[in-house]
Design a protein around this motif. Structure first.
Motif, PDB file in Angstrom:
ATOM      1  N   LYS A 127     -10.080   2.071   1.743  1.00 45.87           N
ATOM      2  CA  LYS A 127      -9.873   0.807   2.451  1.00 45.87           C
ATOM      3  C   LYS A 127     -10.874  -0.241   1.976  1.00 45.87           C
ATOM      4  O   LYS A 127     -10.524  -1.406   1.766  1.00 45.87           O
ATOM      5  N   SER A 128     -12.128   0.169   1.776  1.00 48.26           N
ATOM      6  CA  SER A 128     -13.148  -0.762   1.287  1.00 48.26           C
ATOM      7  C   SER A 128     -12.785  -1.289  -0.088  1.00 48.26           C
ATOM      8  O   SER A 128     -12.977  -2.469  -0.395  1.00 48.26           O
ATOM      9  N   ALA A 156     -10.425   7.994   3.048  1.00 57.03           N
ATOM     10  CA  ALA A 156      -9.676   6.799   3.463  1.00 57.03           C
ATOM     11  C   ALA A 156     -10.551   5.571   3.709  1.00 57.03           C
ATOM     12  O   ALA A 156     -10.200   4.470   3.278  1.00 57.03           O
ATOM     13  N   PRO A 157     -11.706   5.691   4.399  1.00 57.88           N
ATOM     14  CA  PRO A 157     -12.539   4.496   4.601  1.00 57.88           C
ATOM     15  C   PRO A 157     -13.004   3.868   3.296  1.00 57.88           C
ATOM     16  O   PRO A 157     -13.074   2.636   3.174  1.00 57.88           O
ATOM     17  N   LYS A 158     -13.314   4.699   2.295  1.00 54.50           N
ATOM     18  CA  LYS A 158     -13.741   4.170   1.005  1.00 54.50           C
ATOM     19  C   LYS A 158     -12.577   3.521   0.261  1.00 54.50           C
ATOM     20  O   LYS A 158     -12.744   2.525  -0.441  1.00 54.50           O
ATOM     21  N   ALA A 194      -9.775  -1.622  -1.249  1.00 52.28           N
ATOM     22  CA  ALA A 194      -8.658  -2.556  -1.086  1.00 52.28           C
ATOM     23  C   ALA A 194      -9.147  -3.922  -0.616  1.00 52.28           C
ATOM     24  O   ALA A 194      -8.486  -4.952  -0.831  1.00 52.28           O
ATOM     25  N   GLU A 195     -10.311  -3.941   0.021  1.00 56.01           N
ATOM     26  CA  GLU A 195     -10.850  -5.198   0.535  1.00 56.01           C
ATOM     27  C   GLU A 195     -11.823  -5.867  -0.447  1.00 56.01           C
ATOM     28  O   GLU A 195     -12.541  -6.785  -0.099  1.00 56.01           O
TER      29      GLU A 195
END
Length: 325
Positions: free
Chosen positions: A166-167, A162-164, A169-170
């Motif tokens: 999210k990155s 998930a953190p990757k 998506a940013e």
């Protein structure tokens, strides 16, 4: 708590104050599991209760990881609709897969980001037997715990990605991932396209084949053979008679990867992350490294949740830990 019930071991990750503080592990006695299915829910409930009692764990809320083969999973694209319309239409997406009465199943979904902004709903949908869910709930009741959620095995693994995602998506480029589960009775590779679950390829051959070979060569009880393999008693992992077992496992993994690459020529896979009981067997990992043209990495590298577990505990209890996130 996050609970992962395997064919050979039960893993319970205990989270308190936002930190995974303990991993409870116990061997599944004979007669409770068969072919990766629970055949005695009462006995499994008793085992869970005894594990928690012995460890003096009083937490009641639990999240249970369910094997992929016990549910139907599909990536679905539908026209934009409200929640009520979605509840009505979702069962029809499984019409070609479920041969029983559709009303005997529970349906759920998660909305995926719309990468092309095409105005449609992109979902990962799941269908699970009501009877199966009810059996797990009765098991939990017998264990004196409350099942807050039940999720297929891809969900806790996605939590680590998930953190990757999210990155990406940013603004960062989206990446594909492959996660290797070196289980006792089967080896699985979970593929995540641009960070989102795509498919699981399962091999009906697992690390337990090495324990069976030890049993054949030494005459040890199969349970003792498993312990000897995991603990590398007498450097048994380096025995010549296990070379062909590890080579066979590696070859099967390589064939799955080749098939995936053939059908996904534009994939961005660079790494193969591993976990499971087989992750503790260094000769097996070395064999896989030689066979598969990807960087072989421990799944622990993706685990960002606060914890007090060892590397070995993270590899054995990864899915239980993921269920606490």
């Amino acid at each position: 708590m996050g609970i992962d019930i395997g064919n050979n071991r039960v893993k319970i990750a205990v989270k308190k104050g936002g930190i995974v503080r303990r991993l409870l592990v116990d061997i599944v006695p004979d007669g409770i599991m068969k072919d990766n299915h629970i055949i005695s829910y009462d006995a499994m409930g008793d085992l869970l209760r005894e594990m928690l009692k012995k460890a003096h764990v009083s937490i009641k809320n639990a999240h249970l990881c369910m094997p992929i083969h016990e549910v139907y999973l599909r990536n679905v694209t539908l026209p934009m609709m409200n929640i009520q319309q979605l509840k009505v239409n979702l069962p029809y997406e499984f019409h070609d897969y479920i041969t029983e009465d559709m009303d005997k199943y529970i349906y759920d979904y998660a909305v995926l980001p719309d990468p092309e902004a095409d105005g449609q709903l992109h979902l990962i949908a799941v269908a699970a037997s009501k009877e199966l869910i009810s059996s797990h709930q009765m098991m939990a009741k017998r264990a004196h715990i409350k099942l807050t959620s039940i999720a297929p095995a891809n969900v806790p693994l996605f939590q680590f990605l998930a953190p990757k995602v999210k990155s990406a998506a940013e603004g960062e480029s989206a990446q594909d991932f492959a996660i290797l589960d070196l289980g006792n009775t089967s080896v699985k590779i979970h593929f995540f396209t641009k960070g989102f679950y795509e498919v699981t390829r399962s091999m009906d051959y697992g690390v337990g084949a090495a324990a069976e070979r030890i049993n054949e060569e030494t005459g040890q009880d199969i349970h003792i053979s498993r312990v000897s393999l995991e603990n590398n008693t007498g450097d048994v992992q380096s025995s010549e008679y296990l070379d062909d077992v590890f080579s066979d496992l590696s070859s099967r993994i390589m064939r799955v990867m080749n098939f995936y690459n053939f059908n996904n020529r534009n994939n961005t896979l660079e790494d193969l992350y591993y976990f499971g009981g087989g992750a503790l067997i260094q000769p097996l990992l070395s064999n896989i490294r030689e066979s598969v043209p990807l960087n072989l990495k421990s799944l622990s590298e993706l685990i960002t949740i606060k914890h007090k577990l060892t590397e070995e505990e993270l590899l054995i209890g990864a899915q239980a830990v993921g269920m606490t996130m």
